[in-house]
Scaffold this motif. Structure first.
Motif, PDB file in Angstrom:
ATOM      1  N   ALA A  18       0.481  35.977  15.385  1.00  0.00           N
ATOM      2  CA  ALA A  18       0.950  34.901  14.495  1.00  0.00           C
ATOM      3  C   ALA A  18       1.267  35.370  13.082  1.00  0.00           C
ATOM      4  N   ASN A  19       0.966  36.647  12.786  1.00  0.00           N
ATOM      5  CA  ASN A  19       1.089  37.090  11.393  1.00  0.00           C
ATOM      6  C   ASN A  19       2.508  37.436  10.969  1.00  0.00           C
ATOM      7  N   THR A  20       3.417  37.602  11.931  1.00  0.00           N
ATOM      8  CA  THR A  20       4.757  38.104  11.566  1.00  0.00           C
ATOM      9  C   THR A  20       5.755  37.757  12.664  1.00  0.00           C
ATOM     10  N   GLY A  21       7.023  38.066  12.427  1.00  0.00           N
ATOM     11  CA  GLY A  21       8.049  38.029  13.464  1.00  0.00           C
ATOM     12  C   GLY A  21       8.208  36.703  14.191  1.00  0.00           C
ATOM     13  N   LEU A  22       8.432  36.801  15.500  1.00  0.00           N
ATOM     14  CA  LEU A  22       8.706  35.605  16.299  1.00  0.00           C
ATOM     15  C   LEU A  22       7.487  34.689  16.350  1.00  0.00           C
ATOM     16  N   GLY A  23       6.288  35.283  16.374  1.00  0.00           N
ATOM     17  CA  GLY A  23       5.061  34.470  16.380  1.00  0.00           C
ATOM     18  C   GLY A  23       4.987  33.606  15.136  1.00  0.00           C
ATOM     19  N   ALA A  41      -4.357  36.853  15.461  1.00  0.00           N
ATOM     20  CA  ALA A  41      -3.767  38.121  15.030  1.00  0.00           C
ATOM     21  C   ALA A  41      -4.881  39.114  14.754  1.00  0.00           C
ATOM     22  N   ARG A  42      -4.506  40.409  14.672  1.00  0.00           N
ATOM     23  CA  ARG A  42      -5.540  41.402  14.371  1.00  0.00           C
ATOM     24  C   ARG A  42      -5.617  41.661  12.873  1.00  0.00           C
ATOM     25  N   ARG A  43      -4.718  41.041  12.089  1.00  0.00           N
ATOM     26  CA  ARG A  43      -4.822  41.123  10.624  1.00  0.00           C
ATOM     27  C   ARG A  43      -4.381  39.806  10.014  1.00  0.00           C
ATOM     28  N   SER A  44      -4.508  39.705   8.697  1.00  0.00           N
ATOM     29  CA  SER A  44      -4.335  38.414   8.018  1.00  0.00           C
ATOM     30  C   SER A  44      -3.007  37.720   8.341  1.00  0.00           C
ATOM     31  N   ASP A  63      -8.554  41.465  18.180  1.00  0.00           N
ATOM     32  CA  ASP A  63      -7.730  42.547  18.720  1.00  0.00           C
ATOM     33  C   ASP A  63      -7.453  42.227  20.185  1.00  0.00           C
ATOM     34  N   LEU A  64      -6.226  41.860  20.476  1.00  0.00           N
ATOM     35  CA  LEU A  64      -5.891  41.441  21.841  1.00  0.00           C
ATOM     36  C   LEU A  64      -5.668  42.629  22.777  1.00  0.00           C
ATOM     37  N   GLY A  65      -5.864  43.831  22.260  1.00  0.00           N
ATOM     38  CA  GLY A  65      -5.857  45.007  23.125  1.00  0.00           C
ATOM     39  C   GLY A  65      -7.168  45.130  23.893  1.00  0.00           C
ATOM     40  N   ASN A  89       1.855  32.764  24.398  1.00  0.00           N
ATOM     41  CA  ASN A  89       1.517  34.186  24.546  1.00  0.00           C
ATOM     42  C   ASN A  89       2.654  35.015  23.980  1.00  0.00           C
ATOM     43  N   ASN A  90       2.541  35.327  22.692  1.00  0.00           N
ATOM     44  CA  ASN A  90       3.638  36.017  22.007  1.00  0.00           C
ATOM     45  C   ASN A  90       3.342  37.478  21.682  1.00  0.00           C
ATOM     46  N   ALA A  91       2.064  37.802  21.399  1.00  0.00           N
ATOM     47  CA  ALA A  91       1.740  39.168  20.958  1.00  0.00           C
ATOM     48  C   ALA A  91       2.245  40.177  21.980  1.00  0.00           C
ATOM     49  N   SER A 155       7.226  51.074  30.316  1.00  0.00           N
ATOM     50  CA  SER A 155       6.093  50.131  30.411  1.00  0.00           C
ATOM     51  C   SER A 155       6.472  48.766  29.863  1.00  0.00           C
ATOM     52  N   TYR A 156       7.352  48.742  28.888  1.00  0.00           N
ATOM     53  CA  TYR A 156       7.801  47.448  28.330  1.00  0.00           C
ATOM     54  C   TYR A 156       8.588  46.674  29.392  1.00  0.00           C
ATOM     55  N   THR A 157       9.520  47.361  30.063  1.00  0.00           N
ATOM     56  CA  THR A 157      10.308  46.691  31.105  1.00  0.00           C
ATOM     57  C   THR A 157       9.399  46.207  32.233  1.00  0.00           C
ATOM     58  N   SER A 159       6.240  45.444  32.023  1.00  0.00           N
ATOM     59  CA  SER A 159       5.405  44.326  31.564  1.00  0.00           C
ATOM     60  C   SER A 159       6.218  43.040  31.464  1.00  0.00           C
ATOM     61  N   LYS A 160       7.424  43.128  30.919  1.00  0.00           N
ATOM     62  CA  LYS A 160       8.204  41.905  30.692  1.00  0.00           C
ATOM     63  C   LYS A 160       8.812  41.368  31.997  1.00  0.00           C
ATOM     64  N   SER A 161       9.118  42.244  32.941  1.00  0.00           N
ATOM     65  CA  SER A 161       9.533  41.760  34.263  1.00  0.00           C
ATOM     66  C   SER A 161       8.337  41.076  34.917  1.00  0.00           C
ATOM     67  N   TYR A 188      18.079  40.098  21.089  1.00  0.00           N
ATOM     68  CA  TYR A 188      17.783  41.125  20.078  1.00  0.00           C
ATOM     69  C   TYR A 188      17.559  40.428  18.736  1.00  0.00           C
ATOM     70  N   MET A 189      16.299  40.434  18.285  1.00  0.00           N
ATOM     71  CA  MET A 189      15.909  39.661  17.108  1.00  0.00           C
ATOM     72  C   MET A 189      15.455  40.594  15.980  1.00  0.00           C
ATOM     73  N   VAL A 190      15.653  40.157  14.758  1.00  0.00           N
ATOM     74  CA  VAL A 190      15.264  40.972  13.599  1.00  0.00           C
ATOM     75  C   VAL A 190      13.762  40.796  13.341  1.00  0.00           C
ATOM     76  N   THR A 191      12.960  41.738  13.861  1.00  0.00           N
ATOM     77  CA  THR A 191      11.504  41.751  13.630  1.00  0.00           C
ATOM     78  C   THR A 191      11.056  43.225  13.613  1.00  0.00           C
ATOM     79  N   ASN A 192       9.752  43.440  13.407  1.00  0.00           N
ATOM     80  CA  ASN A 192       9.219  44.817  13.425  1.00  0.00           C
ATOM     81  C   ASN A 192       9.497  45.507  14.764  1.00  0.00           C
TER      82      ASN A 192
HETATM   83  P1  NAP Z   1       6.436  42.084  15.993  1.00  0.00           P
HETATM   84  O1  NAP Z   1       6.913  41.654  14.655  1.00  0.00           O
HETATM   85  O2  NAP Z   1       6.085  43.513  16.208  1.00  0.00           O
HETATM   86  O3  NAP Z   1       5.253  41.135  16.451  1.00  0.00           O
HETATM   87  C1  NAP Z   1       4.335  41.459  17.453  1.00  0.00           C
HETATM   88  C2  NAP Z   1       3.068  40.708  17.194  1.00  0.00           C
HETATM   89  O4  NAP Z   1       2.073  41.096  18.150  1.00  0.00           O
HETATM   90  C3  NAP Z   1       2.495  41.039  15.814  1.00  0.00           C
HETATM   91  O5  NAP Z   1       1.891  39.907  15.285  1.00  0.00           O
HETATM   92  C4  NAP Z   1       1.464  42.091  16.174  1.00  0.00           C
HETATM   93  O6  NAP Z   1       0.472  42.279  15.210  1.00  0.00           O
HETATM   94  C5  NAP Z   1       0.908  41.465  17.427  1.00  0.00           C
HETATM   95  N1  NAP Z   1       0.039  42.423  18.096  1.00  0.00           N
HETATM   96  C6  NAP Z   1       0.358  43.649  18.554  1.00  0.00           C
HETATM   97  N2  NAP Z   1      -0.726  44.250  19.065  1.00  0.00           N
HETATM   98  C7  NAP Z   1      -1.766  43.374  18.920  1.00  0.00           C
HETATM   99  C8  NAP Z   1      -3.139  43.404  19.244  1.00  0.00           C
HETATM  100  N3  NAP Z   1      -3.700  44.476  19.842  1.00  0.00           N
HETATM  101  N4  NAP Z   1      -3.906  42.329  18.949  1.00  0.00           N
HETATM  102  C9  NAP Z   1      -3.365  41.244  18.336  1.00  0.00           C
HETATM  103  N5  NAP Z   1      -2.062  41.161  17.998  1.00  0.00           N
HETATM  104  C10 NAP Z   1      -1.267  42.211  18.300  1.00  0.00           C
HETATM  105  O7  NAP Z   1       7.590  41.813  17.042  1.00  0.00           O
HETATM  106  P2  NAP Z   1       8.234  40.447  17.572  1.00  0.00           P
HETATM  107  O8  NAP Z   1       9.647  40.765  17.865  1.00  0.00           O
HETATM  108  O9  NAP Z   1       7.925  39.302  16.686  1.00  0.00           O
HETATM  109  O10 NAP Z   1       7.482  40.319  18.967  1.00  0.00           O
HETATM  110  C11 NAP Z   1       6.926  39.118  19.448  1.00  0.00           C
HETATM  111  C12 NAP Z   1       7.128  39.050  20.945  1.00  0.00           C
HETATM  112  O11 NAP Z   1       8.512  38.933  21.220  1.00  0.00           O
HETATM  113  C13 NAP Z   1       6.643  40.294  21.693  1.00  0.00           C
HETATM  114  O12 NAP Z   1       6.043  39.916  22.911  1.00  0.00           O
HETATM  115  C14 NAP Z   1       7.942  41.033  21.953  1.00  0.00           C
HETATM  116  O13 NAP Z   1       7.857  41.879  23.064  1.00  0.00           O
HETATM  117  C15 NAP Z   1       8.879  39.876  22.189  1.00  0.00           C
HETATM  118  N6  NAP Z   1      10.305  40.171  22.079  1.00  0.00           N
HETATM  119  C16 NAP Z   1      10.862  40.553  20.894  1.00  0.00           C
HETATM  120  C17 NAP Z   1      12.212  40.801  20.846  1.00  0.00           C
HETATM  121  C18 NAP Z   1      12.917  41.211  19.593  1.00  0.00           C
HETATM  122  O14 NAP Z   1      14.116  41.503  19.638  1.00  0.00           O
HETATM  123  N7  NAP Z   1      12.274  41.251  18.447  1.00  0.00           N
HETATM  124  C19 NAP Z   1      13.005  40.659  21.988  1.00  0.00           C
HETATM  125  C20 NAP Z   1      12.400  40.281  23.164  1.00  0.00           C
HETATM  126  C21 NAP Z   1      11.051  40.017  23.201  1.00  0.00           C
HETATM  127  P3  NAP Z   1       0.621  43.460  14.114  1.00  0.00           P
HETATM  128  O15 NAP Z   1       1.592  42.947  13.093  1.00  0.00           O
HETATM  129  O16 NAP Z   1      -0.762  43.631  13.602  1.00  0.00           O
HETATM  130  O17 NAP Z   1       1.138  44.675  14.821  1.00  0.00           O
END
Ligand code: NAP
Length: 251
Positions: A18-23, A41-44, A63-65, A89-91, A155-157, A159-161, A188-192
């Motif tokens: 929830a700390n960044t990106g799509l979450g 989230a694992r950080r603020s 830590d969701l790992g 379930n976004n992480a 592993s990403y493919t 997991s997501k499949s 394809y989204m603008v995130t980390n």
């Molecule tokens: P992101 O900015 O990297 O966000 C991923 C999130 O997951 C961050 O909050 C991250 O926390 C968290 N996370 C990772 N490991 C964790 C752990 N061990 N415990 C708790 N939280 C953890 O990327 P995003 O694009 O927003 O990704 C969100 C979801 O969308 C993911 O499932 C990704 O696969 C999916 N997705 C993204 C795209 C794209 O183009 N961006 C496309 C398809 C699917 P930290 O900030 O601490 O790392």
């Protein structure tokens, strides 16, 4: 009235990553629709909290790992709110390397978070929904690589499949309890997550040229699909993976 069916007033939504990106984008959208949001989230999550009115967002650090975090998250949600209505379930993480060089660690880390933790949290939420006799919504974040092979991301493919298949499986079992399980496949989204890809000029321009909408997506772009699938408007939508991709898959 139809727009009322999209409102989430009084609902408790849990969003992982929830700390960044799509979450973060989905936390804001769910809160705007009226939900109380627990961000995991694992950080603020201060940046996310700043975008949501005071009292509507609560942070759970985990830590969701680590598999034991699933039970901890559910305990914290129930301690704070006494119930749960929506789980997102976004992480997720991605690791990039050629198949021939790919390490077991990069396989396990990605599968454990993207697929195993998604299952454990869904299972915990489903048990609680059944106990509450309330129904509920589970929204999994899938990917274009739930439909396509991708490259240098084995592993990403996998997991997501798996997320797309598991979404259908859980939907089948849980629909009789009034629980809807669906997924969103972002393009394809603008995130980390895509930083490395966007920094690679060749790959970045190839990707952009193939997106019919002519731009990368943003965390705001995913909010509408998330609120829809979290709401009563989606009560008869089960096991579906909805692409939010600017047209990528159809091309
Ligand atoms: P992101 O900015 O990297 O966000 C991923 C999130 O997951 C961050 O909050 C991250 O926390 C968290 N996370 C990772 N490991 C964790 C752990 N061990 N415990 C708790 N939280 C953890 O990327 P995003 O694009 O927003 O990704 C969100 C979801 O969308 C993911 O499932 C990704 O696969 C999916 N997705 C993204 C795209 C794209 O183009 N961006 C496309 C398809 C699917 P930290 O900030 O601490 O790392």
């Amino acid at each position: 009235m139809i727009l009322d069916r999209f409102r989430l007033d009084g609902k408790v939504a849990v969003v992982t990553g929830a700390n960044t990106g799509l979450g973060q984008g989905m936390c804001v959208a769910l809160a705007e629709a009226g939900a109380l949001v627990a961000g995991v989230a694992r950080r603020s999550c201060a940046e996310t909290a700043a975008k949501i009115p005071e009292g509507q967002f609560f942070e759970i650090l985990a830590d969701l790992g680590k598999t034991e975090s699933a039970a901890y998250v559910m305990e914290e949600v129930l301690k704070q709110f006494g119930k749960i209505d929506i789980l997102v379930n976004n992480a997720g993480i991605i690791r990039r390397a050629d198949v021939v060089d790919f390490t077991e660690q990069d396989w396990d880390d990605v599968m454990n978070l993207n697929l195993k933790m998604l299952f454990l949290l869904s299972q915990a939420a489903a048990k609680q929904f059944i106990k509450q006799n309330s129904g509920g919504k589970i929204i999994n974040i899938a990917s274009m690589l739930s439909f396509q092979g991708g490259i240098r991301v084995p592993s990403y493919t996998a997991s997501k499949s798996g997320v797309r298949g598991l979404t259908m499986e859980m939907a089948n079992e849980l629909a009789p309890h009034g629980i809807n399980v669906n997924a969103i496949a972002p393009g394809y989204m603008v995130t980390n997550n895509t930083e490395l890809l966007r920094n690679d000029e060749k790959r970045s321009s190839e990707i952009l040229a193939r997106i019919p909408a002519g731009r990368w997506g943003t965390p705001e772009d995913i909010g509408g699909a998330c609120v829809f699938l979290a709401s009563a408007a989606a009560d008869y939508v089960n096991g579906y993976t909805l692409a939010v991709d600017g047209g990528w898959l159809g091309r």
